[in-house]
Design a protein around this motif. Structure first.
Motif, PDB file in Angstrom:
ATOM      1  N   ASP A  58      53.105  44.491  39.628  1.00 50.16           N
ATOM      2  CA  ASP A  58      52.065  44.004  40.551  1.00 50.16           C
ATOM      3  C   ASP A  58      51.673  45.113  41.519  1.00 50.16           C
ATOM      4  O   ASP A  58      50.493  45.351  41.778  1.00 50.16           O
ATOM      5  CB  ASP A  58      52.569  42.782  41.334  1.00 50.16           C
ATOM      6  CG  ASP A  58      52.760  41.555  40.452  1.00 50.16           C
ATOM      7  OD1 ASP A  58      52.171  41.519  39.343  1.00 50.16           O
ATOM      8  OD2 ASP A  58      53.503  40.639  40.846  1.00 50.16           O
ATOM      9  N   LYS A 118      45.315  44.496  31.784  1.00 48.92           N
ATOM     10  CA  LYS A 118      45.954  43.180  31.732  1.00 48.92           C
ATOM     11  C   LYS A 118      47.463  43.326  31.730  1.00 48.92           C
ATOM     12  O   LYS A 118      47.992  44.386  31.406  1.00 48.92           O
ATOM     13  CB  LYS A 118      45.539  42.457  30.455  1.00 48.92           C
ATOM     14  CG  LYS A 118      44.075  42.107  30.412  1.00 48.92           C
ATOM     15  CD  LYS A 118      43.754  41.424  29.106  1.00 48.92           C
ATOM     16  CE  LYS A 118      42.244  41.147  29.040  1.00 48.92           C
ATOM     17  NZ  LYS A 118      41.812  40.918  27.681  1.00 48.92           N
ATOM     18  N   ASP A 132      55.359  36.362  41.128  1.00 41.00           N
ATOM     19  CA  ASP A 132      53.978  36.050  41.530  1.00 41.00           C
ATOM     20  C   ASP A 132      53.107  36.110  40.281  1.00 41.00           C
ATOM     21  O   ASP A 132      53.423  36.807  39.329  1.00 41.00           O
ATOM     22  CB  ASP A 132      53.470  37.081  42.541  1.00 41.00           C
ATOM     23  CG  ASP A 132      54.179  36.950  43.875  1.00 41.00           C
ATOM     24  OD1 ASP A 132      54.758  35.863  44.122  1.00 41.00           O
ATOM     25  OD2 ASP A 132      54.185  37.932  44.645  1.00 41.00           O
ATOM     26  N   TRP A 133      51.978  35.398  40.331  1.00 36.36           N
ATOM     27  CA  TRP A 133      51.139  35.297  39.134  1.00 36.36           C
ATOM     28  C   TRP A 133      49.676  35.472  39.499  1.00 36.36           C
ATOM     29  O   TRP A 133      49.192  34.821  40.421  1.00 36.36           O
ATOM     30  CB  TRP A 133      51.369  33.931  38.484  1.00 36.36           C
ATOM     31  CG  TRP A 133      51.038  33.923  37.023  1.00 36.36           C
ATOM     32  CD1 TRP A 133      49.976  33.307  36.440  1.00 36.36           C
ATOM     33  CD2 TRP A 133      51.783  34.553  35.981  1.00 36.36           C
ATOM     34  NE1 TRP A 133      50.013  33.522  35.081  1.00 36.36           N
ATOM     35  CE2 TRP A 133      51.108  34.284  34.767  1.00 36.36           C
ATOM     36  CE3 TRP A 133      52.939  35.327  35.944  1.00 36.36           C
ATOM     37  CZ2 TRP A 133      51.560  34.766  33.535  1.00 36.36           C
ATOM     38  CZ3 TRP A 133      53.392  35.795  34.726  1.00 36.36           C
ATOM     39  CH2 TRP A 133      52.702  35.510  33.537  1.00 36.36           C
ATOM     40  N   LEU A 134      48.992  36.359  38.809  1.00 38.13           N
ATOM     41  CA  LEU A 134      47.569  36.526  39.068  1.00 38.13           C
ATOM     42  C   LEU A 134      46.800  35.945  37.888  1.00 38.13           C
ATOM     43  O   LEU A 134      46.765  36.544  36.810  1.00 38.13           O
ATOM     44  CB  LEU A 134      47.247  38.015  39.265  1.00 38.13           C
ATOM     45  CG  LEU A 134      45.832  38.330  39.748  1.00 38.13           C
ATOM     46  CD1 LEU A 134      45.569  37.723  41.123  1.00 38.13           C
ATOM     47  CD2 LEU A 134      45.614  39.841  39.791  1.00 38.13           C
ATOM     48  N   GLU A 135      46.218  34.785  38.104  1.00 42.48           N
ATOM     49  CA  GLU A 135      45.485  34.088  37.036  1.00 42.48           C
ATOM     50  C   GLU A 135      44.382  35.003  36.507  1.00 42.48           C
ATOM     51  O   GLU A 135      43.722  35.699  37.272  1.00 42.48           O
ATOM     52  CB  GLU A 135      44.837  32.833  37.624  1.00 42.48           C
ATOM     53  CG  GLU A 135      45.312  31.452  37.166  1.00 42.48           C
ATOM     54  CD  GLU A 135      46.472  31.343  36.186  1.00 42.48           C
ATOM     55  OE1 GLU A 135      46.240  31.598  34.980  1.00 42.48           O
ATOM     56  OE2 GLU A 135      47.578  30.979  36.602  1.00 42.48           O
ATOM     57  N   GLY A 136      44.225  35.022  35.191  1.00 43.60           N
ATOM     58  CA  GLY A 136      43.179  35.863  34.603  1.00 43.60           C
ATOM     59  C   GLY A 136      43.723  37.206  34.163  1.00 43.60           C
ATOM     60  O   GLY A 136      43.423  37.681  33.087  1.00 43.60           O
ATOM     61  N   ARG A 137      44.559  37.816  35.017  1.00 47.22           N
ATOM     62  CA  ARG A 137      45.118  39.124  34.653  1.00 47.22           C
ATOM     63  C   ARG A 137      46.446  38.976  33.900  1.00 47.22           C
ATOM     64  O   ARG A 137      46.716  39.694  32.951  1.00 47.22           O
ATOM     65  CB  ARG A 137      45.350  39.953  35.917  1.00 47.22           C
ATOM     66  CG  ARG A 137      45.877  41.354  35.626  1.00 47.22           C
ATOM     67  CD  ARG A 137      46.471  42.025  36.865  1.00 47.22           C
ATOM     68  NE  ARG A 137      47.742  41.406  37.263  1.00 47.22           N
ATOM     69  CZ  ARG A 137      48.451  41.773  38.319  1.00 47.22           C
ATOM     70  NH1 ARG A 137      48.017  42.726  39.112  1.00 47.22           N
ATOM     71  NH2 ARG A 137      49.587  41.165  38.609  1.00 47.22           N
ATOM     72  N   ASP A 138      47.280  38.036  34.376  1.00 45.37           N
ATOM     73  CA  ASP A 138      48.644  37.926  33.852  1.00 45.37           C
ATOM     74  C   ASP A 138      48.721  36.919  32.711  1.00 45.37           C
ATOM     75  O   ASP A 138      48.092  35.851  32.765  1.00 45.37           O
ATOM     76  CB  ASP A 138      49.603  37.491  34.973  1.00 45.37           C
ATOM     77  CG  ASP A 138      49.691  38.537  36.086  1.00 45.37           C
ATOM     78  OD1 ASP A 138      49.207  39.665  35.878  1.00 45.37           O
ATOM     79  OD2 ASP A 138      50.243  38.212  37.160  1.00 45.37           O
ATOM     80  N   HIS A 139      49.507  37.263  31.707  1.00 42.17           N
ATOM     81  CA  HIS A 139      49.675  36.393  30.537  1.00 42.17           C
ATOM     82  C   HIS A 139      51.158  36.246  30.239  1.00 42.17           C
ATOM     83  O   HIS A 139      51.895  37.239  30.284  1.00 42.17           O
ATOM     84  CB  HIS A 139      48.954  36.988  29.327  1.00 42.17           C
ATOM     85  CG  HIS A 139      47.500  37.190  29.577  1.00 42.17           C
ATOM     86  ND1 HIS A 139      46.540  36.260  29.246  1.00 42.17           N
ATOM     87  CD2 HIS A 139      46.838  38.219  30.169  1.00 42.17           C
ATOM     88  CE1 HIS A 139      45.345  36.703  29.611  1.00 42.17           C
ATOM     89  NE2 HIS A 139      45.502  37.889  30.179  1.00 42.17           N
TER      90      HIS A 139
END
Ligand code: 6R9
Length: 654
Positions: free
Chosen positions: A211, A222, A234-241
């Motif tokens: 991050d 990505k 932590d999680w970033l929607e759209g970037r993290d899978h």
């Protein structure tokens, strides 16, 4: 560090044990005959050996290489096509689908080991490859892998190879900044990481490091996360899978993509004497062949063996001798997540006993550390399965060699001291267990196709017993092809100083038997526990601190690490030196680069020894760090001799 005796007294010679010589892939006569042929007729030799691999379109041209004059260009098997993952997996399914490919030994001995069969490896790698495709990764794209030593690291590497993507593994001990530099330099579109990495009973927050790194990278990069501990992230929607969710949807079948022999397989960053780390590029055909053939002969690998290399996949040793070489040979390879001393100093030997390891390959720094714990932890284990012991990463001092031989190997196991580099792709100088008599501290003789030379400062080849710099006369298939996007720097770094040769950066001595003794780097690279560190990298980290005006970094002898990091620091005007500041700076470097770069000694230097033209005289700084202050050499070009007296008076111990 010079580990070789400078006297004429030659150490003991250890002949290959008769029972090993009788069964080995090569005995002394066969080695001599094959080496002679490989050098006299490289086209014929490598043309035949190339058939160790499965080619989609067979090559007709074997070797097309030039070290200059003119363009430096290295191509092997250039019109052949293949797939590296298919060579490491699919072609073994016919005979060894149920054989174990990877034994995973987790950090904690409480957690059960995993045995991954070739059939299972095929399914996991194919699924991983399909996940990469779903994320838009295609042939030629770069993927950074920042993972602990878990099977998913091998799956990710092989999944890239399966679809022709280029991986760049970054050691999980590197800092967010070091990670960001590598993502940016290779233009990766994806970084693969884990939530947390357990190691030695502690955990590193890998996802959180990513991050931080990604804040310095393009938003197009990505992130794919594999769950290792299930810990909070932590999680970033759209970037993290999340890997597991995507894998559940992915088919377990993915046809291997056809790539050219000279298409890049991976980029691996390594330290040089100047500037930022170099992206060493290895290609698909020659690299894989060279990793496979060296693994076969140097470790005398045979069906039924359990082979263990303790390196991390973040280093070249892990690439060539945990993943690619062993798997290309259909071997059983151990992947160990932990460290030699956790939960106690017997861990390596316990793992050898538990999995009945036959070949054990580690680094001198680990041997020295374990030697310090005495014979007890070794004797507590049944090591009768061991057949061959390997060493890599730095010169092995004869004391450590003898302990390895006697206490671990009980005098039955040949020791293969393997000299090579990130740049060379595989082992260049090493004994063959059934063929080569060994001498403690010598890497002995060249592998097939390798022509080492000892050069003087002017680049003249020296004959017979000699001491000088180590260079290689002609190409071998595993050689690096370029520095990522900087072919000019490639030519300059390795082929400019000594025209017509590959320059290794190492010094060496050749004895009357033609044996090579590596004496260490002759450039501004230091070798800390077998890890390469450019002094320039540590210097630029230090001067990035707002209290530091100037810094010079050199190597110093260190009993466990081989070399330690010795820093001379000039503070900004008005800043008071203190032990607290020393600690602050050491921690600063650790965070900037990673734990392996933490300084061992910091000396306050009101001034640095410079020539009148302003060049720092590193030779003098090295001597002071080595505590050889009565052998400073010529100091007549010093602008201010008083500086040196001050440094000698205030030297610190590492
Ligand atoms: C494989 C690896 C390369 C440098 C190399 C040399 C030192 C490696 C050695 C050795 C003496 C050995 N080195 N093996 N020195 N004896 N058996 O370590 O690659 O990380 O690129 O380091 O390590 O100085 O030039 P890399």
């Amino acid at each position: 560090m010079t580990v070789q005796p400078k006297t004429a007294v030659e150490p003991a010679v250890h002949a290959p044990p008769a029972e090993i010589a009788a069964r080995a892939h090569a005995d002394a006569a066969r080695y001599a005959q094959m080496h002679a042929r490989s050098v006299a007729d490289p086209e014929g030799f490598w043309g035949e050996e190339g058939r160790r691999l499965d080619w989609m379109r067979p090559y007709t041209r074997v070797k097309n290489t030039s070290f200059g004059p003119g363009e430096v260009s290295i191509r092997w098997f250039e019109d052949g096509t293949l797939n590296v993952a298919a060579n490491c997996i699919d072609r073994h399914l016919k005979d060894r689908a149920e054989q174990t490919a990877i034994i995973f030994e987790p950090d904690s001995p409480e957690e059960p080991a995993q045995h991954v069969s070739y059939a299972h490896l095929h399914a996991e790698v194919s699924r991983f490859a399909n996940v990469l495709k779903a994320l838009g990764v295609a042939k030629g794209d770069r993927v950074v892998i920042y993972l602990p030593m878990i099977p998913a690291a091998a799956y990710a590497m092989l999944a890239c190879a399966r679809i022709g993507a280029i991986h760049s593994v970054v050691f999980a001990g590197f800092s967010p900044d070091a990670l960001a530099d590598r993502i940016n330099d290779c233009g990766a579109r994806l970084v693969i990481t884990a939530d947390h990495a357990p190691r030695g009973g502690r955990t590193t927050a890998l996802k959180s490091n990513c991050d931080k790194a990604l804040r310095r990278c393009s938003d197009r990069v990505k992130l794919l996360m594999v769950a290792r501990t299930g810990g909070q992230v932590d999680w970033l929607e759209g970037r993290d899978h999340a890997y597991e969710a995507m894998a559940a949807q992915a088919p377990a079948d993915c046809p291997p993509v056809e790539v050219g022999a000279e298409d890049p397989l991976f980029i691996l960053y390594t330290s040089g004497s100047t500037g930022k780390p170099k992206g060493v590029v290895h290609t698909s055909g020659g690299y894989l062949l060279y990793a496979a053939i060296t693994h076969h002969y140097v470790f005398d690998y045979r069906d039924g063996d359990v082979y263990w290399c303790t390196a991390d996949v973040g280093w070249v040793t892990g690439h060539s001798y945990i993943v690619y070489g062993p798997l290309a040979n259909g071997a059983t390879t151990v992947m160990f997540e932990g460290v030699p001393t956790y939960p106690d100093a017997g861990r390596f030997w316990q793992v050898c006993e538990k999995h009945r390891v036959t070949q054990f390959y580690t680094a001198p720094t680990a041997i020295r550390a374990l030697m310090g714990k005495g014979a007890g932890p070794v004797e507590a284990c049944d090591l009768s399965s061991l057949r061959i012991l390997g060493s890599v990463g730095e010169p092995i001092n004869p004391e450590a060699w003898n302990w390895y031989d006697e206490t671990v190997g009980k005098g039955r196991c040949p020791i293969v001291d393997t000299w090579w580099q990130t740049e060379t792709g595989g082992i260049l100088i090493a004994p063959l267990p059934g063929a080569t008599a060994t001498k403690p501290g010598s890497a002995t003789l060249p592998f097939f196709g390798v022509q080492p030379v000892v050069l003087d400062d002017q680049g003249h080849e020296l004959d017979g017993p000699a001491e000088g710099v180590l260079a290689i006369k002609d190409s071998w298939p595993g050689q690096m092809r370029t520095i990522w996007q900087d072919h000019e720097r490639f030519a300059q770094t390795y082929f400019e100083m000594f025209k017509g040769y590959y320059f290794s950066g190492d010094g060496c001595r050749r004895d009357a038997d033609g044996y090579y003794w590596i004496t260490g780097r002759v450039d501004d690279v230091i070798n800390v526990s077998g890890h390469r560190m450019g002094t320039a990298e540590v210097e630029s980290a230090l001067v990035a601190h707002d209290k530091v005006a100037e810094a010079a970094v050199v190597g110093c002898p260190h009993p466990l690490k081989g070399q330690g990091i010795y820093c001379y620091v000039t503070l900004m005007d008005g800043v008071e030196p203190s032990d607290a500041l020393r600690k602050e700076l050491a921690d600063w470097v650790r965070t900037e680069i990673g734990p392996i770069a933490k300084p061992d000694a910091i000396q306050w230097a009101p001034g640095l020894p410079k020539t009148r033209s302003g060049k720092i005289m590193r030779r003098i700084l090295r001597k002071i760090a080595e505590n050889e202050t009565d052998a400073l050499g010529d100091t007549s070009t010093l602008a201010d001799p008083a500086v040196v007296e001050d440094l000698i008076a205030n030297r610190v111990d590492a």
